[in-house]
Design a protein around this motif. Structure first.
Motif, PDB file in Angstrom:
ATOM      1  N   LYS A 399     -13.985  -6.343  12.045  1.00 54.17           N
ATOM      2  CA  LYS A 399     -12.642  -5.803  12.255  1.00 54.17           C
ATOM      3  C   LYS A 399     -11.821  -5.852  10.961  1.00 54.17           C
ATOM      4  O   LYS A 399     -10.964  -4.997  10.723  1.00 54.17           O
ATOM      5  N   ALA A 400     -12.082  -6.833  10.125  1.00 55.12           N
ATOM      6  CA  ALA A 400     -11.412  -6.879   8.824  1.00 55.12           C
ATOM      7  C   ALA A 400     -11.818  -5.686   7.969  1.00 55.12           C
ATOM      8  O   ALA A 400     -10.985  -5.077   7.286  1.00 55.12           O
ATOM      9  N   VAL A 401     -13.100  -5.342   8.005  1.00 56.07           N
ATOM     10  CA  VAL A 401     -13.579  -4.163   7.279  1.00 56.07           C
ATOM     11  C   VAL A 401     -12.889  -2.907   7.808  1.00 56.07           C
ATOM     12  O   VAL A 401     -12.391  -2.073   7.033  1.00 56.07           O
ATOM     13  N   GLU A 402     -12.852  -2.767   9.122  1.00 55.45           N
ATOM     14  CA  GLU A 402     -12.198  -1.610   9.734  1.00 55.45           C
ATOM     15  C   GLU A 402     -10.729  -1.526   9.310  1.00 55.45           C
ATOM     16  O   GLU A 402     -10.216  -0.429   9.029  1.00 55.45           O
ATOM     17  N   THR A 403     -10.060  -2.671   9.272  1.00 56.76           N
ATOM     18  CA  THR A 403      -8.639  -2.680   8.909  1.00 56.76           C
ATOM     19  C   THR A 403      -8.424  -2.180   7.493  1.00 56.76           C
ATOM     20  O   THR A 403      -7.490  -1.407   7.221  1.00 56.76           O
ATOM     21  N   ILE A 404      -9.287  -2.582   6.568  1.00 58.28           N
ATOM     22  CA  ILE A 404      -9.177  -2.101   5.184  1.00 58.28           C
ATOM     23  C   ILE A 404      -9.315  -0.582   5.141  1.00 58.28           C
ATOM     24  O   ILE A 404      -8.531   0.111   4.485  1.00 58.28           O
ATOM     25  N   VAL A 405     -10.307  -0.066   5.850  1.00 56.87           N
ATOM     26  CA  VAL A 405     -10.546   1.384   5.842  1.00 56.87           C
ATOM     27  C   VAL A 405      -9.366   2.122   6.463  1.00 56.87           C
ATOM     28  O   VAL A 405      -8.882   3.130   5.921  1.00 56.87           O
ATOM     29  N   HIS A 406      -8.880   1.634   7.591  1.00 57.12           N
ATOM     30  CA  HIS A 406      -7.709   2.261   8.202  1.00 57.12           C
ATOM     31  C   HIS A 406      -6.503   2.199   7.263  1.00 57.12           C
ATOM     32  O   HIS A 406      -5.705   3.138   7.188  1.00 57.12           O
ATOM     33  N   LEU A 407      -6.372   1.095   6.547  1.00 57.83           N
ATOM     34  CA  LEU A 407      -5.210   0.896   5.682  1.00 57.83           C
ATOM     35  C   LEU A 407      -5.158   1.925   4.557  1.00 57.83           C
ATOM     36  O   LEU A 407      -4.089   2.492   4.263  1.00 57.83           O
ATOM     37  N   VAL A 408      -6.293   2.196   3.939  1.00 49.96           N
ATOM     38  CA  VAL A 408      -6.269   3.195   2.863  1.00 49.96           C
ATOM     39  C   VAL A 408      -5.995   4.586   3.427  1.00 49.96           C
ATOM     40  O   VAL A 408      -5.364   5.425   2.768  1.00 49.96           O
ATOM     41  N   GLN A 409      -6.423   4.832   4.662  1.00 52.24           N
ATOM     42  CA  GLN A 409      -6.105   6.097   5.316  1.00 52.24           C
ATOM     43  C   GLN A 409      -4.604   6.218   5.577  1.00 52.24           C
ATOM     44  O   GLN A 409      -4.005   7.279   5.365  1.00 52.24           O
ATOM     45  N   VAL A 410      -4.011   5.152   6.081  1.00 47.43           N
ATOM     46  CA  VAL A 410      -2.572   5.155   6.386  1.00 47.43           C
ATOM     47  C   VAL A 410      -1.765   5.465   5.132  1.00 47.43           C
ATOM     48  O   VAL A 410      -0.843   6.283   5.150  1.00 47.43           O
TER      49      VAL A 410
END
Length: 415
Positions: A399-410
Motif C-alpha cells: 500500500k505504501a508503493v501504491e500511495t507513492i504512485v498515486h501521489l505522483v499522479q495527483v
C-alpha cells in the motif's frame, strides 16, 4: 490499476535487511560507518538497471537518482527519501528475515531466541494484520525495516512507473541517506544537486498514516568537574564528579518529563549516555518538545537541577552545551498546504483511511524542511522498530508503493 502487478517491495526488503548498515553515534566520519555504502552502491546499481542513468553513490554515502518527467505539464519536482542505516539499539548484523504467510493471530515465537515473542496482547497492531503476510527477523537482531521498508517501497514505485510509461508524472528524484538514526542524515546532502521542489520521506508506521509534525529537538552535553585526590588522603578534599552525576540523574522527575512517563504532545528530558571518571564526568541528554519554546524551558529546568545539586558540593563546577538537532517540520509545512492535501488524496486513492499523526521523534524530513525542501512523512507499515520484535505487513508495504504512485499522479493532475 495494480491488478496483476508483481510487487517487488517485500522481496527487496528481505534482501536489503541482510546487508548490515548500522550507524555509529560515536563515530565522527561521514557516513559514520563505511558499511552503509554497501547498500548504497547496490541501490545505485539497481536504479541504473531501471533506467535512471544518473543514479550514483557519493563519497558521503548518499544515493541520488532522477526519473525524468513524461508529461508536458509544469509539475513540481518531487523527491522521495528514505534512510539506509539501522539503529544502534539492537544488532543489525546477520539479519535473517522470515516470512510468516497468512498470519493467524497467534503469538509469533522467533526461532533463534524463543524468548523473543510477538504477542498481539503487547503489539496490538498485529491484530489488524490477521490474514496478511508478516516479515520479522529471527530473534537475535532487529529487522531493519526502519528504514529499509521505505527504501524498498520507493524502489518498487520507481519500478512500477518505469514499467508503466502511460502513467504520467513530473520529474521524480530519489534520495537515500545515511546516518539518520544518529541524527546526521542530512549533514552532507546536496540540495542543489538534488534539484527538488518538495519531498516526502517514507519513514512512517501504521498504514494510511501521514505525519506533518515532529518534536523540536536539542541535545545537551553536561560536563561535571570535580576535585581529584588520592582516595587514601581524600577526606575533606575529594569531590567526586561521578557521584554528582548520579545525584543529578536521581533528581530528575520520576513521574513526568521522561519518555517512559509521557505520550502524545508531551515533551521530555532524556539522559542517553554517562561517561567519565571521578575527576570529570559527562552526561548527554536529548530534549524534546512539540513547541520549540518548550525546549528552552526544559533546558532551564535541567540547569536548575544541576545548580541545586552542585550547591551541596563546594568546588565542583559544570559546563552545559546545547546543540540544536531539528525543529518541528509543521512550522514549514503549514506554509505549503498543497503538499499535505495531495498526500491525503493519494492515501485515500490507495483505499486507506487517513491517519494524521505527530511523530514523537524526528525524520530526515524535519531537517530537510528547514533546509528549504518541505517534506512530510508517509507510512511504510513498519512496527516495533529499534527492537528484536520489529515486524511489517507485506500488504501494508504494498500500500505504501501504491500511495507513492498515486501521489505522483495527483501532482500531475493538479498542476
Amino acid at each position: 490499476m495494480f491488478a496483476g502487478y508483481p510487487f517487488s517491495a517485500a522481496s527487496r526488503l528481505m534482501r536489503y535487511v541482510q546487508i548490515d548498515t548500522q550507524s555509529d553515534p560515536l563515530s565522527q566520519s561521514q557516513p559514520s560507518t563505511e558499511k552503509q555504502k554497501n547498500l548504497g552502491a547496490l541501490l545505485a546499481d539497481e536504479l541504473q538497471a531501471l533506467g535512471l542513468t544518473d543514479a550514483h553513490l557519493d563519497e558521503y554515502g548518499y544515493v541520488y537518482a532522477t526519473l525524468p518527467a513524461n508529461t508536458d505539464k509544469a509539475v513540481p519536482v518531487i523527491c522521495f527519501c528514505s534512510h539506509v542505516d539501522t539503529a544502534p539499539d539492537a544488532s543489525g548484523t546477520g539479519v535473517k528475515p522470515l516470512l510468516h504467510e497468512a498470519y493467524d493471530g497467534r503469538d509469533l515465537v522467533l526461532p533463534d531466541d524463543p524468548a523473543i515473542v510477538l504477542r498481539p496482547t503487547e503489539l496490538p497492531y498485529l491484530k489488524t494484520c490477521i490474514g496478511q503476510d508478516i516479515i520479522t527477523a529471527s530473534g537475535t537482531t532487529l529487522l531493519g525495516g526502519d528504514d529499509k521498508a521505505g527504501v524498498a517501497a520507493i524502489m518498487d514505485a520507481v519500478q512500477y512507473l518505469v514499467s508503466h510509461p502511460e502513467m504520467q508524472h513530473g520529474t521524480i528524484k530519489v534520495l537515500f541517506t545515511p546516518d539518520e538514526e544518529v541524527g546526521r542524515g542530512t549533514a552532507r546532502v546536496d540540495l542543489q544537486k538534488l534539484g527538488a521542489d518538495l519531498g516526502y520521506t517514507l519513514d512512517g508506521g501504521d498504514r494510511g498514516s501521514l505525519e506533518d509534525e515532529t518534536f523540536s529537538a536539542d541535545g545537551v552535553t553536561l560536563t561535571i568537574k570535580g576535585i581529584i585526590t588520592h582516595p587514601g588522603d581524600a577526606k575533606g578534599k575529594l569531590v567526586n564528579a561521578l557521584k554528582i552525576a548520579g545525584e543529578i540523574l536521581a533528581a530528575l522527575p520520576k513521574d513526568s518529563l521522561s519518555p517512559e512517563t509521557t505520550e502524545g504532545k508531551e515533551g521530555f528530558i532524556h539522559p542517553t549516555r554517562v561517561d567519565g571518571l571521578s575527576e570529570q564526568c559527562t552526561l548527554e541528554f536529548i530534549i524534546r518538545d512539540f513547541v520549540t519554546a518548550g525546549l528552552q524551558e526544559k533546558e532551564n529546568f535541567l540547569e536548575g537541577i544541576v545548580q541545586e545539586v552542585l550547591q551541596q558540593h563546594p568546588g565542583a563546577t559544570y559546563q552545559m552545551k546545547v546543540t540544536e538537532q531539528y525543529r518541528n517540520m509543521k512550522e514549514v509545512l503549514d506554509l505549503h498546504p498543497q503538499i499535505i492535501a495531495n498526500a491525503k488524496e493519494a492515501i485515500q486513492r490507495a483505499g486507506l483511511p487517513l491517519k494524521m499523526e505527530s511523530i514523537r521523534g524526528g525524520t530526515d524530513g524535519s531537517r530537510l524542511s528547514f533546509m528549504g525542501l518541505p517534506c512530510p512523512n508517509l507510512f511504510t507499515g513498519m512496527q516495533a522498530i529499534h527492537s528484536k520484535r520489529e515486524f511489517i505487513s507485506v500488504q501494508d508495504l504494498h500500500k505504501a508503493v501504491e500511495t507513492i504512485v498515486h501521489l505522483v499522479q495527483v501532482w500531475e493532475e493538479r498542476s
